[in-house]
Design an enzyme around this catalytic site. Sequence first.
Site, PDB file in Angstrom:
ATOM      1  N   HIS A 145      69.728  37.365  28.128  1.00 37.42           N
ATOM      2  CA  HIS A 145      70.739  36.960  29.106  1.00 37.42           C
ATOM      3  C   HIS A 145      70.304  35.726  29.887  1.00 37.42           C
ATOM      4  O   HIS A 145      70.886  35.424  30.921  1.00 37.42           O
ATOM      5  CB  HIS A 145      71.034  38.120  30.059  1.00 37.42           C
ATOM      6  CG  HIS A 145      71.560  39.334  29.365  1.00 37.42           C
ATOM      7  ND1 HIS A 145      72.813  39.371  28.773  1.00 37.42           N
ATOM      8  CD2 HIS A 145      70.996  40.540  29.101  1.00 37.42           C
ATOM      9  CE1 HIS A 145      72.997  40.552  28.211  1.00 37.42           C
ATOM     10  NE2 HIS A 145      71.899  41.280  28.382  1.00 37.42           N
ATOM     11  N   LYS A 165      50.164  39.088  40.055  1.00 39.28           N
ATOM     12  CA  LYS A 165      48.711  38.893  40.094  1.00 39.28           C
ATOM     13  C   LYS A 165      48.370  37.481  39.619  1.00 39.28           C
ATOM     14  O   LYS A 165      47.525  36.812  40.195  1.00 39.28           O
ATOM     15  CB  LYS A 165      47.981  39.917  39.202  1.00 39.28           C
ATOM     16  CG  LYS A 165      47.927  41.327  39.729  1.00 39.28           C
ATOM     17  CD  LYS A 165      46.888  41.566  40.793  1.00 39.28           C
ATOM     18  CE  LYS A 165      47.400  41.564  42.185  1.00 39.28           C
ATOM     19  NZ  LYS A 165      48.310  42.507  42.689  1.00 39.28           N
ATOM     20  N   TRP A 179      45.209  32.938  61.175  1.00 42.44           N
ATOM     21  CA  TRP A 179      46.156  32.629  60.097  1.00 42.44           C
ATOM     22  C   TRP A 179      47.349  32.003  60.794  1.00 42.44           C
ATOM     23  O   TRP A 179      48.059  32.669  61.550  1.00 42.44           O
ATOM     24  CB  TRP A 179      46.534  33.915  59.373  1.00 42.44           C
ATOM     25  CG  TRP A 179      47.244  33.722  58.076  1.00 42.44           C
ATOM     26  CD1 TRP A 179      46.677  33.521  56.851  1.00 42.44           C
ATOM     27  CD2 TRP A 179      48.654  33.740  57.861  1.00 42.44           C
ATOM     28  NE1 TRP A 179      47.657  33.406  55.888  1.00 42.44           N
ATOM     29  CE2 TRP A 179      48.871  33.529  56.483  1.00 42.44           C
ATOM     30  CE3 TRP A 179      49.756  33.898  58.693  1.00 42.44           C
ATOM     31  CZ2 TRP A 179      50.146  33.485  55.925  1.00 42.44           C
ATOM     32  CZ3 TRP A 179      51.024  33.848  58.143  1.00 42.44           C
ATOM     33  CH2 TRP A 179      51.208  33.649  56.758  1.00 42.44           C
ATOM     34  N   CYS A 226      44.793  37.088  60.807  1.00 47.38           N
ATOM     35  CA  CYS A 226      43.981  37.060  62.020  1.00 47.38           C
ATOM     36  C   CYS A 226      42.994  38.224  62.092  1.00 47.38           C
ATOM     37  O   CYS A 226      43.374  39.386  62.048  1.00 47.38           O
ATOM     38  CB  CYS A 226      44.828  37.070  63.280  1.00 47.38           C
ATOM     39  SG  CYS A 226      45.861  35.640  63.442  1.00 47.38           S
ATOM     40  N   ASN A 263      46.033  38.248  67.960  1.00 48.63           N
ATOM     41  CA  ASN A 263      46.660  38.494  66.653  1.00 48.63           C
ATOM     42  C   ASN A 263      48.083  38.923  66.934  1.00 48.63           C
ATOM     43  O   ASN A 263      48.312  39.714  67.836  1.00 48.63           O
ATOM     44  CB  ASN A 263      45.891  39.607  65.926  1.00 48.63           C
ATOM     45  CG  ASN A 263      46.530  39.991  64.605  1.00 48.63           C
ATOM     46  OD1 ASN A 263      47.364  39.252  64.086  1.00 48.63           O
ATOM     47  ND2 ASN A 263      46.146  41.122  64.062  1.00 48.63           N
ATOM     48  N   GLY A 264      49.036  38.419  66.167  1.00 44.73           N
ATOM     49  CA  GLY A 264      50.431  38.797  66.375  1.00 44.73           C
ATOM     50  C   GLY A 264      51.239  37.609  66.847  1.00 44.73           C
ATOM     51  O   GLY A 264      50.800  36.460  66.725  1.00 44.73           O
ATOM     52  N   LYS A 303      45.577  39.273  53.646  1.00 45.10           N
ATOM     53  CA  LYS A 303      45.531  40.652  53.144  1.00 45.10           C
ATOM     54  C   LYS A 303      46.551  41.529  53.844  1.00 45.10           C
ATOM     55  O   LYS A 303      47.192  42.362  53.234  1.00 45.10           O
ATOM     56  CB  LYS A 303      44.122  41.215  53.346  1.00 45.10           C
ATOM     57  CG  LYS A 303      43.929  42.619  52.805  1.00 45.10           C
ATOM     58  CD  LYS A 303      43.959  42.632  51.296  1.00 45.10           C
ATOM     59  CE  LYS A 303      43.847  44.014  50.712  1.00 45.10           C
ATOM     60  NZ  LYS A 303      44.185  44.032  49.283  1.00 45.10           N
ATOM     61  N   GLU A 346      54.223  43.226  38.225  1.00 41.84           N
ATOM     62  CA  GLU A 346      52.914  43.224  38.896  1.00 41.84           C
ATOM     63  C   GLU A 346      51.950  42.265  38.186  1.00 41.84           C
ATOM     64  O   GLU A 346      51.190  41.539  38.838  1.00 41.84           O
ATOM     65  CB  GLU A 346      52.362  44.657  38.933  1.00 41.84           C
ATOM     66  CG  GLU A 346      50.978  44.816  39.525  1.00 41.84           C
ATOM     67  CD  GLU A 346      50.852  44.364  40.983  1.00 41.84           C
ATOM     68  OE1 GLU A 346      51.864  44.059  41.620  1.00 41.84           O
ATOM     69  OE2 GLU A 346      49.700  44.296  41.455  1.00 41.84           O
ATOM     70  N   GLU A 354      49.415  34.810  42.276  1.00 38.80           N
ATOM     71  CA  GLU A 354      48.627  34.731  43.505  1.00 38.80           C
ATOM     72  C   GLU A 354      47.182  34.324  43.256  1.00 38.80           C
ATOM     73  O   GLU A 354      46.577  33.676  44.088  1.00 38.80           O
ATOM     74  CB  GLU A 354      48.726  36.001  44.350  1.00 38.80           C
ATOM     75  CG  GLU A 354      48.191  37.254  43.756  1.00 38.80           C
ATOM     76  CD  GLU A 354      48.316  38.442  44.738  1.00 38.80           C
ATOM     77  OE1 GLU A 354      48.263  39.577  44.270  1.00 38.80           O
ATOM     78  OE2 GLU A 354      48.446  38.233  45.954  1.00 38.80           O
ATOM     79  N   ARG A 406      41.080  39.355  55.328  1.00 33.94           N
ATOM     80  CA  ARG A 406      42.417  39.433  55.892  1.00 33.94           C
ATOM     81  C   ARG A 406      43.184  38.123  55.696  1.00 33.94           C
ATOM     82  O   ARG A 406      44.410  38.110  55.818  1.00 33.94           O
ATOM     83  CB  ARG A 406      42.342  39.772  57.380  1.00 33.94           C
ATOM     84  CG  ARG A 406      41.755  41.124  57.652  1.00 33.94           C
ATOM     85  CD  ARG A 406      41.546  41.350  59.130  1.00 33.94           C
ATOM     86  NE  ARG A 406      42.779  41.457  59.871  1.00 33.94           N
ATOM     87  CZ  ARG A 406      43.470  42.584  60.038  1.00 33.94           C
ATOM     88  NH1 ARG A 406      43.038  43.700  59.507  1.00 33.94           N
ATOM     89  NH2 ARG A 406      44.579  42.602  60.723  1.00 33.94           N
TER      90      ARG A 406
HETATM   91  O1  M6R Z   1      49.483  46.094  53.026  1.00 30.16           O
HETATM   92  P1  M6R Z   1      50.703  46.176  52.163  1.00 30.16           P
HETATM   93  O2  M6R Z   1      50.546  47.108  51.013  1.00 30.16           O
HETATM   94  O3  M6R Z   1      51.938  46.527  52.972  1.00 30.16           O
HETATM   95  O4  M6R Z   1      50.936  44.724  51.606  1.00 30.16           O
HETATM   96  C1  M6R Z   1      52.086  44.389  50.888  1.00 30.16           C
HETATM   97  C2  M6R Z   1      51.930  43.055  50.193  1.00 30.16           C
HETATM   98  O5  M6R Z   1      51.728  42.048  51.140  1.00 30.16           O
HETATM   99  C3  M6R Z   1      50.761  43.057  49.198  1.00 30.16           C
HETATM  100  O6  M6R Z   1      50.916  44.045  48.234  1.00 30.16           O
HETATM  101  C4  M6R Z   1      50.633  41.688  48.504  1.00 30.16           C
HETATM  102  O7  M6R Z   1      51.729  41.481  47.682  1.00 30.16           O
HETATM  103  C5  M6R Z   1      49.321  41.629  47.722  1.00 30.16           C
HETATM  104  N1  M6R Z   1      48.621  40.421  48.019  1.00 30.16           N
HETATM  105  C6  M6R Z   1      49.506  41.672  46.263  1.00 30.16           C
HETATM  106  O8  M6R Z   1      48.317  41.546  45.562  1.00 30.16           O
END
Ligand code: M6R
Length: 620
Positions: free
Chosen positions: A512, A493, A78, A2, A104-105, A615, A489, A496, A27
């Site tokens: 395992h 990436k 969102w 949002c 928002n929220g 975001k 990581e 997502e 966002r």
């Molecule tokens: O704002 P934050 O660092 O707390 O966010 C945490 C995760 O939501 C964030 O790292 C998310 O996994 C990213 N989209 C990864 O690229």
Amino acid sequence: MCGIVGYVGHRSALDVVIGGLRRLEYRGYDSAGVAVLDGDGGLAVERKAGRLGNLEQQLDAVGRDAFAGSAGMGHTRWATHGPPVDRNSHPHRDTSGKVAVVHNGIIENFATLRAELEAAGIELASDTDTETAAHLIALEYAEGPTAGDFPASVRAVCRRLEGAFTLVVAHADHPDVIVAARRSSPLVVGVGEGEYFVASDVAAFIEHTREAVELGQDQVVEISRDGYRVTDFAGEPAEGKPFTVNWDLSAAEKGGHDYFMLKEIDEQPEALANTLRGHFSGGRIVLDEQRLTDQDLRDVDKVFVVACGTAYHSGLVAKYAIEHWCRLPVEVELASEFRYRDPVLDRDTLVVAISQSGETADTLEAVRHAREQKARVLAICNTNGAQIPRESDAVLYTHAGPEIGVAATKTFLAQIAANYLVGLALAQARGTKYPDEVAREFAELEAAPAAVRKVLGTVDQVREIGRRFAQSKAVLFLGRHVGYPVALEGALKLKELAYMHAEGFAAGELKHGPIALIEQDLPVVVVMPSPKGRGVLHAKLVSNISEIQARGARTIVIAEEGDEAVRPFADELIEIPAMPTLLQPLVATVPLQVLAAEIARQRGFDIDKPRNLAKSVTVE
Ligand code: M6R
């Protein structure tokens, strides 16, 4: 999640609001809407599911003349309550159409409020929690104890709402005023010349002003052309915290890159250097708003790192560094799990909460839980004045600059650097490292930006590899020691951005179970440790690679320059500069970011706005 923009000034509110919403697109959202006060008692509202472009087309279709006015607000939603369809998009109005609200929220007691409104004969037009606020404000304004007082009506309703929320409200009878309220969710005021803004994030108004005011918890602000006024929910005068934004419009633009994410990958050397700058002075590590004394750091007997997603992966790297440098036990926990399993915490526990946005609800709740248990909380955050640092005992800011791409890149590297600073500060206070050792470690860290710059010189080769593997069904990532979080990581990436099945494993775990996944031509990315620092691990990983190669997989190996031993086992070899063992994630992650971005582009996806993702994730 949002995005919110509100404006009162001398420009076209529609233009300002749409421009602001564009800057908040990062966002994450699935519908958008605007409301503009025409100054003659009219309140025009339009909203549409999908991208902002859909809303703009709709505005063109109905005619933008209806939206002429210099006070208004907008929202990108969102979805939480109800699917992302037109009728659930914000702004929401009361029955008379005079009150419009964006939010928002989550209003947690919305079911009770909704039932109350329905019992009073009000028919709700959406599935949202937000609409209840619009009706309640209208009722309060019509017949509450402060009837006719618009800001007081908003305050009265805020006192009844439970949960975390930012509300922005317009009332047709008050065409020169916008009222906004904040509890836990973000809200900043932009201060211009004869114009004022409210927004979830300064990016929304950065092209108009860099002067801002951060609102505190449970505060309400009224903006008009004459200024802004802050009160608490009871109506008592209150003060926000003024600040000047230390970046400008160019930082929030693509600067010649096709995508923000590619720009942000390129900015990583500066993000690292800026995060380290000023933290070694007089032969000592110094942290930012360090409200923890050296004695506090000496009293620590256990460290918990809490975070989500990419930030969690940075925390996994922190564990290796802090345990090694400080001889302190470190647990790294997903923030969403932390408080639900009753972790053992007391005043000698240090909780490090990592969040680039500082808004992530899971991490925020973990911080609150830790503080209730008397643990001390140190936040690592990229957003000045966000809720997580506000509620923590101390904060260490990463100075990566605004990150617009939904996928975290430069903030990840900056978080790792900040974690190392925390580790060194602990080691320094506890005497587990001599001052000259701390100085040496810091000097090695300071060399990292140049090493990252060198890795960025190899992106063409990595992109070529990405093109070759773009149509694969799945990709596995393997690593050991600090290479393991890097593997996780890399897989995140790829998931997502490219919507591909990707898994990261500790390479030792392969035998395992996961080895059963290996089949002909499956791409497997392997993060190799240095053949020098961790020679034993290197040999073990070489054996792991030969096992997977023998089963037909295609190996993409990230290895230190000059690592000849691994060459025969690499179908593709990506070389990275030699680094001290603990710092290797700073260079090894970069090719994985580039690889994921390229594969996603080959598959035709928007790498800045991956589907379903936001975001900042402000709901649990
Ligand atoms: O704002 P934050 O660092 O707390 O966010 C945490 C995760 O939501 C964030 O790292 C998310 O996994 C990213 N989209 C990864 O690229």
